[in-house]
Design an enzyme around this catalytic site. Structure first.
Site, mmCIF file in Angstrom:
data_model
loop_
_atom_site.group_PDB
_atom_site.id
_atom_site.type_symbol
_atom_site.label_atom_id
_atom_site.label_comp_id
_atom_site.label_asym_id
_atom_site.label_seq_id
_atom_site.Cartn_x
_atom_site.Cartn_y
_atom_site.Cartn_z
ATOM 1 N N LYS A 99 0.606 -1.362 0.078
ATOM 2 C CA LYS A 99 -0.393 0.185 -0.014
ATOM 3 C C LYS A 99 0.654 1.032 -0.084
ATOM 4 C CE LYS A 99 -3.575 -2.689 2.807
ATOM 5 N NZ LYS A 99 -4.003 -3.312 3.647
ATOM 6 N N GLN A 146 -4.591 -2.054 9.466
ATOM 7 C CA GLN A 146 -3.956 -2.936 9.238
ATOM 8 C C GLN A 146 -5.189 -4.162 10.141
ATOM 9 O OE1 GLN A 146 -2.896 -3.538 5.941
ATOM 10 N NE2 GLN A 146 -3.551 -5.613 6.074
ATOM 11 N N ASP A 175 -10.765 1.904 3.952
ATOM 12 C CA ASP A 175 -11.292 1.045 3.281
ATOM 13 C C ASP A 175 -12.351 0.004 3.433
ATOM 14 O OD1 ASP A 175 -9.328 -1.574 3.352
ATOM 15 O OD2 ASP A 175 -9.250 -2.108 5.147
#
Ligand code: NAP
Length: 282
Positions: A53, A97, A120
């Site tokens: 990322k 994450q 996300d």
């Protein structure tokens, strides 16, 4: 006849090329998109994904920060870190994450991320909007999966879609997005009896179980679209999906490889969401 490859790597390059222009145009206006990824602990797979990322951000000119917190981080300290980022005007996207360490994983950490920065798409607010078919940040992997399917130009209304996996980050949101496009959706999981009874009827089969070799050729309908989301590292280091690629390809109309299918599209979708968050904020 062998099925056609749905090349996520190539498709993601097209998306990143377009985004490159968008970032340049934002930067010309003095706006610099910024993504912060919070990683708690040192899970090796997470470190690989976080670095991917980060690299994608750097390539596009998106400012990228990795906030690396120790494994034993307390819930209150993690929430404090997220709230600080929510209140920081220079930050447009925040990603926690997953998986989080066990002591944090059931504590609703994702609820703390400002829905407007939730690139996300995993905050319950965005999950809810996705469920209702409203504009929102959609989770990156399901969004990438849908882009791959749509690139086949298949009419989705009325087809049988089977999703294997019911996680909040892949299976459930993917199923909802297919339902919202008019597919007849069946969601299978580890408690499903006679999995192949369902998969054999699938015009579209999405496999997100994390079980190498789960889907074999006899389980797949002739002419199906097969999307393999799984990422499994075998002993010796080889990365494979959940689908027996070589055999299933002989029956499928389209199939994604692993690696090079859903993975790169997940990154591209995250970049799209980050730039959108920045554009909407600016
Ligand atoms: P997860 O949270 O572990 O969920 C796996 C799902 O598969 C669960 O719903 C589980 O059922 C189901 N399942 C497990 N074994 C099964 C079986 N034998 N038959 C039918 N269903 C079974 O995993 P996830 O986060 O959704 O990820 C799934 C896979 O996708 C993993 O390999 C992961 O690494 C990969 N992934 C890839 C990307 C990408 O960008 N390509 C992104 C995210 C994840 P229960 O709910 O009953 O336990």
């Amino acid at each position: 006849m062998e099925g056609r490859i749905l090349d996520g790597k190539a498709m993601s390059e097209v998306i990143l090329g377009r985004l490159d222009g968008e970032v340049k145009s934002l930067r010309r206006k003095g706006i610099v998109p910024k993504l912060v990824v919070i990683q708690v602990g040192d899970d090796p797979a997470s470190t690989i994904y976080v670095n991917k990322k980060h690299k994608a951000c750097l390539r596009l000119g998106i400012e990228s920060e990795i906030k690396h917190l120790p494994e034993e981080t307390r819930y209150e300290d993690l929430i404090d870190a997220i709230v600080k980022l929510n209140n920081d005007d220079s930050v447009h996207g925040i990603l926690v994450q997953l998986p989080l360490p066990e002591h944090l994983s059931h504590k609703g950490v994702l609820e703390a991320v400002d829905p407007a920065k939730d690139v996300d798409g995993l905050n319950p607010y965005n999950h809810g909007k996705n469920l209702l078919g409203k504009e929102c940040f959609q989770p990156a992997t399901p969004r990438g999966i849908i882009s791959l399917i749509e690139s086949t130009k298949t009419e989705l209304e009325g087809i049988n879609a089977v999703v294997i996996g019911r996680s909040n980050i892949v299976g459930k949101p993917t199923a909802i997005m297919l339902l919202n496009r008019g597919c007849t959706v069946t969601v299978c999981h580890s408690k499903t009896r006679n999995l192949s009874d369902f998969t054999q009827k699938a015009d579209l089969l999405i496999v997100a179980a994390g079980k190498p070799g789960l889907v074999k050729a006899h389980m797949v309908k002739n002419g199906a679209i097969v999307i393999d989301v799984g990422i499994n590292r075998l002993e010796g280091g080889k990365i494979v999906g959940d689908v027996d690629f070589d055999e299933v390809r002989k029956k499928a109309a389209w199939i994604t490889p692993v690696p090079g299918g859903v993975g790169p599209m997940t990154i591209a979708s995250l970049m799209e969401n980050t730039i959108r968050a920045c554009r909407e904020y600016a």
